[in-house]
Design an enzyme around this catalytic site. Sequence first.
Site, PDB file in Angstrom:
ATOM      1  N   GLN A   1      56.809  11.205  46.865  1.00  0.00           N
ATOM      2  CA  GLN A   1      55.461  11.119  47.415  1.00  0.00           C
ATOM      3  C   GLN A   1      54.504  11.999  46.612  1.00  0.00           C
ATOM      4  OE1 GLN A   1      55.741  11.345  52.017  1.00  0.00           O
ATOM      5  NE2 GLN A   1      57.690  12.142  51.244  1.00  0.00           N
ATOM      6  N   ASN A   2      55.069  12.791  45.697  1.00  0.00           N
ATOM      7  CA  ASN A   2      54.273  13.748  44.932  1.00  0.00           C
ATOM      8  C   ASN A   2      53.541  13.061  43.796  1.00  0.00           C
ATOM      9  OD1 ASN A   2      55.378  15.547  46.701  1.00  0.00           O
ATOM     10  ND2 ASN A   2      56.871  16.374  45.253  1.00  0.00           N
TER      11      ASN A   2
ATOM     12  N   GLY B   1      62.172  18.398  50.913  1.00  0.00           N
ATOM     13  CA  GLY B   1      60.840  18.955  51.084  1.00  0.00           C
ATOM     14  C   GLY B   1      59.793  18.008  51.592  1.00  0.00           C
TER      15      GLY B   1
ATOM     16  N   HIS C   1      52.947   7.323  45.702  1.00  0.00           N
ATOM     17  CA  HIS C   1      51.531   7.602  45.992  1.00  0.00           C
ATOM     18  C   HIS C   1      50.709   7.837  44.723  1.00  0.00           C
ATOM     19  CE1 HIS C   1      52.914   8.882  50.281  1.00  0.00           C
ATOM     20  NE2 HIS C   1      52.883   7.589  50.128  1.00  0.00           N
TER      21      HIS C   1
ATOM     22  N   ASN D   1      65.315  21.254  53.710  1.00  0.00           N
ATOM     23  CA  ASN D   1      64.000  21.664  54.225  1.00  0.00           C
ATOM     24  C   ASN D   1      64.180  22.942  55.046  1.00  0.00           C
ATOM     25  OD1 ASN D   1      61.490  21.913  55.602  1.00  0.00           O
ATOM     26  ND2 ASN D   1      61.185  19.707  55.469  1.00  0.00           N
TER      27      ASN D   1
ATOM     28  N   ALA E   1      64.293  24.174  48.279  1.00  0.00           N
ATOM     29  CA  ALA E   1      64.769  23.178  47.315  1.00  0.00           C
ATOM     30  C   ALA E   1      65.327  23.847  46.064  1.00  0.00           C
ATOM     31  CB  ALA E   1      63.629  22.234  46.948  1.00  0.00           C
TER      32      ALA E   1
HETATM   33  C1  BV8 Z   1      48.879   2.326  54.487  1.00  0.00           C
HETATM   34  C2  BV8 Z   1      48.289  10.786  47.708  1.00  0.00           C
HETATM   35  C3  BV8 Z   1      48.247   0.142  55.042  1.00  0.00           C
HETATM   36  C4  BV8 Z   1      46.887  11.308  47.738  1.00  0.00           C
HETATM   37  C5  BV8 Z   1      49.089  10.602  50.017  1.00  0.00           C
HETATM   38  C6  BV8 Z   1      52.790   4.130  60.817  1.00  0.00           C
HETATM   39  C7  BV8 Z   1      52.769   5.137  61.748  1.00  0.00           C
HETATM   40  C8  BV8 Z   1      51.711   6.097  61.711  1.00  0.00           C
HETATM   41  C9  BV8 Z   1      50.697   6.051  60.726  1.00  0.00           C
HETATM   42  C10 BV8 Z   1      50.729   5.037  59.819  1.00  0.00           C
HETATM   43  C11 BV8 Z   1      51.763   4.084  59.869  1.00  0.00           C
HETATM   44  N1  BV8 Z   1      51.546   3.239  58.840  1.00  0.00           N
HETATM   45  C12 BV8 Z   1      50.421   3.608  58.163  1.00  0.00           C
HETATM   46  C13 BV8 Z   1      49.901   4.697  58.751  1.00  0.00           C
HETATM   47  C14 BV8 Z   1      48.722   5.391  58.299  1.00  0.00           C
HETATM   48  C15 BV8 Z   1      48.978   6.411  57.175  1.00  0.00           C
HETATM   49  C16 BV8 Z   1      49.880   7.515  57.661  1.00  0.00           C
HETATM   50  O1  BV8 Z   1      51.076   7.539  57.413  1.00  0.00           O
HETATM   51  N2  BV8 Z   1      49.235   8.484  58.339  1.00  0.00           N
HETATM   52  C17 BV8 Z   1      49.983   9.688  58.794  1.00  0.00           C
HETATM   53  C18 BV8 Z   1      49.147  10.911  58.444  1.00  0.00           C
HETATM   54  C19 BV8 Z   1      50.252   9.609  60.248  1.00  0.00           C
HETATM   55  N3  BV8 Z   1      49.561   5.776  55.999  1.00  0.00           N
HETATM   56  C20 BV8 Z   1      48.704   5.243  55.084  1.00  0.00           C
HETATM   57  O2  BV8 Z   1      47.493   5.233  55.196  1.00  0.00           O
HETATM   58  C21 BV8 Z   1      49.364   4.607  53.867  1.00  0.00           C
HETATM   59  N4  BV8 Z   1      48.752   3.331  53.597  1.00  0.00           N
HETATM   60  O3  BV8 Z   1      49.548   2.400  55.485  1.00  0.00           O
HETATM   61  O4  BV8 Z   1      48.168   1.218  54.117  1.00  0.00           O
HETATM   62  C22 BV8 Z   1      47.830  -1.039  54.313  1.00  0.00           C
HETATM   63  C23 BV8 Z   1      48.717  -2.067  54.215  1.00  0.00           C
HETATM   64  C24 BV8 Z   1      48.308  -3.230  53.567  1.00  0.00           C
HETATM   65  C25 BV8 Z   1      47.015  -3.316  53.038  1.00  0.00           C
HETATM   66  C26 BV8 Z   1      46.137  -2.241  53.129  1.00  0.00           C
HETATM   67  C27 BV8 Z   1      46.551  -1.059  53.760  1.00  0.00           C
HETATM   68  C28 BV8 Z   1      49.124   5.467  52.579  1.00  0.00           C
HETATM   69  C29 BV8 Z   1      49.653   6.845  52.750  1.00  0.00           C
HETATM   70  C30 BV8 Z   1      49.553   7.615  51.404  1.00  0.00           C
HETATM   71  C31 BV8 Z   1      48.442   8.652  51.430  1.00  0.00           C
HETATM   72  N5  BV8 Z   1      48.458   9.445  50.193  1.00  0.00           N
HETATM   73  N6  BV8 Z   1      49.064  11.290  48.842  1.00  0.00           N
HETATM   74  C32 BV8 Z   1      46.787  12.817  47.598  1.00  0.00           C
HETATM   75  O5  BV8 Z   1      47.844  13.498  47.601  1.00  0.00           O
HETATM   76  O6  BV8 Z   1      45.641  13.275  47.457  1.00  0.00           O
HETATM   77  S1  BV8 Z   1      50.015  11.231  51.345  1.00  0.00           S
HETATM   78  C33 BV8 Z   1      50.355  12.911  50.903  1.00  0.00           C
HETATM   79  O7  BV8 Z   1      50.609  13.572  52.109  1.00  0.00           O
HETATM   80  C34 BV8 Z   1      51.605  13.128  50.083  1.00  0.00           C
HETATM   81  O8  BV8 Z   1      51.780  12.151  49.086  1.00  0.00           O
HETATM   82  C35 BV8 Z   1      52.708  13.056  51.145  1.00  0.00           C
HETATM   83  O9  BV8 Z   1      53.056  11.738  51.414  1.00  0.00           O
HETATM   84  C36 BV8 Z   1      51.998  13.596  52.353  1.00  0.00           C
HETATM   85  C37 BV8 Z   1      52.395  15.018  52.585  1.00  0.00           C
HETATM   86  O10 BV8 Z   1      53.633  14.952  53.223  1.00  0.00           O
HETATM   87  P1  BV8 Z   1      54.860  15.867  52.678  1.00  0.00           P
HETATM   88  O11 BV8 Z   1      55.080  15.584  51.249  1.00  0.00           O
HETATM   89  O12 BV8 Z   1      55.958  15.680  53.633  1.00  0.00           O
HETATM   90  O13 BV8 Z   1      54.234  17.351  52.723  1.00  0.00           O
HETATM   91  P2  BV8 Z   1      53.875  18.257  53.988  1.00  0.00           P
HETATM   92  O14 BV8 Z   1      52.928  19.261  53.485  1.00  0.00           O
HETATM   93  O15 BV8 Z   1      53.523  17.427  55.155  1.00  0.00           O
HETATM   94  O16 BV8 Z   1      55.299  18.961  54.322  1.00  0.00           O
HETATM   95  C38 BV8 Z   1      55.922  19.746  53.321  1.00  0.00           C
HETATM   96  C39 BV8 Z   1      57.366  19.930  53.786  1.00  0.00           C
HETATM   97  O17 BV8 Z   1      58.032  20.726  52.799  1.00  0.00           O
HETATM   98  C40 BV8 Z   1      57.477  20.673  55.122  1.00  0.00           C
HETATM   99  O18 BV8 Z   1      58.388  19.977  55.962  1.00  0.00           O
HETATM  100  C41 BV8 Z   1      58.011  22.069  54.718  1.00  0.00           C
HETATM  101  O19 BV8 Z   1      58.890  22.582  55.699  1.00  0.00           O
HETATM  102  C42 BV8 Z   1      58.786  21.730  53.449  1.00  0.00           C
HETATM  103  N7  BV8 Z   1      58.913  22.847  52.497  1.00  0.00           N
HETATM  104  C43 BV8 Z   1      58.036  23.851  52.275  1.00  0.00           C
HETATM  105  N8  BV8 Z   1      58.525  24.669  51.266  1.00  0.00           N
HETATM  106  C44 BV8 Z   1      59.721  24.120  50.864  1.00  0.00           C
HETATM  107  C45 BV8 Z   1      59.962  22.958  51.630  1.00  0.00           C
HETATM  108  N9  BV8 Z   1      61.058  22.192  51.466  1.00  0.00           N
HETATM  109  C46 BV8 Z   1      61.969  22.589  50.509  1.00  0.00           C
HETATM  110  N10 BV8 Z   1      61.791  23.684  49.714  1.00  0.00           N
HETATM  111  C47 BV8 Z   1      60.695  24.475  49.870  1.00  0.00           C
HETATM  112  N11 BV8 Z   1      60.559  25.546  49.080  1.00  0.00           N
END
Ligand code: BV8
Length: 251
Positions: free
Chosen positions: A105-106, A196, A123, A222, A240
Amino acid sequence: MTGDALARARGWIDEAKHIVAFSGAGLSTESGIPTFRDAQTGGFWEKYDPVTLASPEGFSADRRLVIEWYAYRTRLIAEAKPNPAHRALAAYEAAHPGGLANVTQNIDGLLQRAGATTVHELHGTLFRDRCHAPHCSHTAEATIFEEDAEIPLVDCPQCGGWMRPDVVWFGEMLPPAVWQAAEQACLACDVLICIGTKGAVYPAAGLVQLAKSTGSKVIQVNPNPSELDYLADATFLAAAGEAVPALLRQD
Ligand code: BV8
């Protein structure tokens, strides 16, 4: 990292012909890149909601703000270096050709900078720009700007549309070819290692369910609970940079 859980997980990996490493922001935290939400803490960008900035609506509402946010993140990420987790994944892939596929996803390109070759960027990437106009496919290499540089708003040389980072914004569809390749890899894998990610963004997070539904072992790395805990056959509450080299015997 020692113990029975590690030995068991290593056993699944040793037996596996195909492994998927499904990763999120936590894979790159130890490279100094704040996670998607943490990126907002402290400083100028704190007052902006990342989901709004990372959306077509946000871009239409304030083109310059969104372009400057991505220029800021691209500069941070360009200065970052792959960490031991990125390197272990690349080393494992080199030692087992065709045996590991990264589904990430990065948008930071750190897996490729560590030498990984099979990387499905669900993404998109910060290092390529594309035209925002629906029917234009113009792309260009992204520019990395110095801290106080004046960030230009670039129009597409082909159609005059607004150029933007080639990333997937909320509400936008994932690139079909990348999605299909990721789906195939998750359907075919024997082991999926979740690294992660909170597993809150769809359709990406659905790939873990897909792999599980075809009998794959799911290993999670995680330090905190995630929305994927219920799918994991083993969870390592560790960073990680420590857990991935240990699991892949690259430590
Ligand atoms: C779409 C690029 C439809 C841009 C990103 C179903 C259910 C609910 C919602 C939806 C659904 N289907 C669609 C949706 C809507 C939406 C969505 O999912 N919303 C969420 C917020 C509820 N999805 C969309 O809009 C997607 N598109 O559905 O289109 C469609 C279909 C047909 C035609 C037209 C449209 C598109 C989603 C993509 C958005 N773009 N990124 C940018 O980055 O600027 S998402 C972005 O945020 C990242 O890419 C990643 O995906 C997300 C962040 O999540 P994580 O990577 O998990 O990071 P986070 O910070 O949350 O957590 C970090 C984790 O690491 C933690 O758990 C922490 O404990 C851990 N950690 C910390 N340190 C460490 C560690 N782990 C290991 N080692 C460490 N040292």
